[in-house]
Design an enzyme around this catalytic site. Structure first.
Site, short mmCIF file in Angstrom:
data_model
loop_
_atom_site.label_atom_id
_atom_site.label_comp_id
_atom_site.label_asym_id
_atom_site.label_seq_id
_atom_site.Cartn_x
_atom_site.Cartn_y
_atom_site.Cartn_z
N ASP A 137 0.87 -1.18 0.00
CA ASP A 137 0.00 0.00 0.00
C ASP A 137 0.90 1.22 0.00
OD1 ASP A 137 -2.72 -0.92 0.12
OD2 ASP A 137 -2.39 -1.54 2.19
N ARG A 145 4.42 3.18 2.03
CA ARG A 145 5.25 2.05 2.46
C ARG A 145 6.73 2.35 2.45
NH1 ARG A 145 7.33 -1.01 4.79
NH2 ARG A 145 6.91 -3.20 5.24
N LYS A 236 -9.17 0.98 -5.92
CA LYS A 236 -9.92 0.49 -4.76
C LYS A 236 -10.82 1.60 -4.21
CE LYS A 236 -6.06 1.48 -1.61
NZ LYS A 236 -4.97 0.91 -0.80
N HIS A 237 -11.90 1.25 -3.47
CA HIS A 237 -12.37 -0.05 -3.06
C HIS A 237 -13.75 -0.27 -3.68
CE1 HIS A 237 -9.79 1.63 0.15
NE2 HIS A 237 -9.37 0.40 0.35
N HIS A 249 -12.40 -1.96 8.59
CA HIS A 249 -11.38 -2.58 9.44
C HIS A 249 -11.96 -2.95 10.81
CE1 HIS A 249 -8.93 -0.26 6.56
NE2 HIS A 249 -8.02 -1.19 6.74
N ASP A 325 -10.17 -7.09 -0.79
CA ASP A 325 -9.53 -6.40 0.33
C ASP A 325 -9.10 -7.46 1.33
OD1 ASP A 325 -8.57 -4.32 1.87
OD2 ASP A 325 -10.45 -3.20 1.89
#
Length: 401
Positions: A137, A145, A236-237, A249, A325
């Site tokens: 990501d 990252r 995404k998403h 999450h 995901d």
């Protein structure tokens, strides 16, 4: 768009295949890769013996994906559909996971960077015959990252506010070049969610804008830069998290009804993917979120709902790799399903690749998939078509036209 039709650029799509890997793979399938001479001239030509001239014959193109898939064991076909989390602080452990299970991809979460330095990912690629997708990501802002290694990137919202699309394309290219240099082949970015939630909320400043047209323009610019640098992108998403009522999450969340998503959240997909669209091609994937959508999903999150994948494939014409995901660490899934069960449900629903960020044993997941394939609850033909799509995106083989 076929492999041969894509414009010339560094090979992104999910993994760069070295000539040694391709040679070994084709040799295993009985396909030669040498340059063969051909003789030209006529035995009866004026002047006596015919002049003979050796002309090189170009090496054959990649084999057909059907043939490559047929040469894999059932377990290896299933393993290609798994993207598993590895500990970026443990390069040897990551290579061992790939060596033992021959998974199709790995995901590098967290903040550790050992695996991203000193060409450590080369050992991961060398651990198995087929190329390994290495995904991160790296959106910018809160979600990046390699910021500690190569410098930070602004959030999507800041990009759209402070930069032109041309500047964002250059930024995407430079960041993609840095990712490729570290061995990363796929970026779970850009986010094409539409919304203007508070900056720190689940999507928040990860969205370029609450205007679908602005989102599409800036996402296209960033994605094109990444693809030019040799990194596959994942939008995404799907079908849209920007107006959801919570954080997937943390648990199950709902979006507005499907008809509202069509007018707003789904418009970037309509603009960017599908035949003739600017991000069509093997180096663009789509990630399906864990979202409850009135009028589309019925009791299951989008990532486990067949109608969601039909919407993406049939209405929006997307023919690339579709990824879930995170099935392992996001409570919209893990509160209800074990990882093996969620993985099976996602593949049955239509996902090509099941993602789990957890560093967990791969064996139980593969055992569940093998049993389902043997029992026919995971369709063998669908499985082979998904594997072919994955391998074509990696550049291993040529998909059927």
């Amino acid at each position: 768009m076929s492999i041969g039709q894509q414009r010339r650029r560094p090979r992104a799509a999910v993994g760069i295949v070295s000539s040694l890997v391709v040679g070994a793979l084709l040799a295993g399938l009985g396909v030669g890769t040498g340059v063969l001479p051909t003789l030209t001239g006529s035995a009866g030509s004026t002047g006596g013996a015919a002049a003979q001239r050796a002309e090189p014959v170009p090496p054959p193109g990649p084999p057909a994906c059907d043939a490559v898939v047929a040469g894999l064991s059932e377990r290896d076909r299933l393993a290609q559909r798994l993207m598993v989390g590895v500990d970026a602080a443990d390069p040897a452990g990551a290579a061992e996971i790939v060596r033992s299970w021959r998974v199709g991809g790995i995901f590098l979460g967290g903040k550790a960077t050992a695996l991203l330095q000193d060409d450590k990912l080369a050992a991961v690629q060398a651990a198995t015959a087929l190329p390994v997708t290495v995904a991160v990501d790296d959106e910018g802002g809160r979600v990046q990252r390699i910021g500690t290694l190569d410098g930070p990137m602004p959030s999507a919202r800041r990009m759209a506010a402070d930069m032109t699309t041309g500047q964002v394309r250059v930024l995407g290219f430079e960041r993609g070049r840095q990712l490729r240099a570290r061995g990363v082949t796929m970026n779970f970015a850009p986010t094409v969610d539409v919304g203007r939630q508070p900056a720190g909320s689940v999507i928040g400043d990860r969205a370029f804008s609450d205007d679908p047209e602005v989102v599409a323009r800036y996402a296209q610019a960033f994605a094109e830069g990444q693809r030019e640098a040799g990194v596959a992108v994942v939008l995404k998403h799907f079908p849209g998290h920007g107006h959801a009522n919570g954080d997937s999450h943390a648990g199950r969340v709902s979006t507005p009804p499907l008809d509202r998503l069509r007018r707003d959240d789904l418009r970037p997909y309509s603009a960017l993917v599908g035949p003739g669209r600017p991000l069509a091609g093997l180096d663009t994937g789509v990630m399906v979120g864990h979202l409850d959508v009135p009028g589309l999903t019925e009791g299951l999150p989008a990532s486990l709902t067949p109608a969601v994948y039909r919407l993406l494939r049939d209405e929006y014409g997307f023919d690339g790799v579709v990824i879930t995901d995170d099935l392992g660490a996001m409570k919209a899934i893990s509160n209800q399903f074990s990882l093996p069960r969620a993985t099976l449900a996602a593949l049955q629903a239509g996902a090509d690749v099941a993602l789990s960020s957890n560093v967990t044993p791969v064996g139980p997941v593969l055992a569940t998939l093998e049993q389902a394939l043997a029992e026919g609850t995971l369709d063998a033909g669908d499985n082979d078509r998904a594997v072919a799509r994955i391998l074509a995106a990696k550049g291993v083989c040529a998909a059927r036209s």
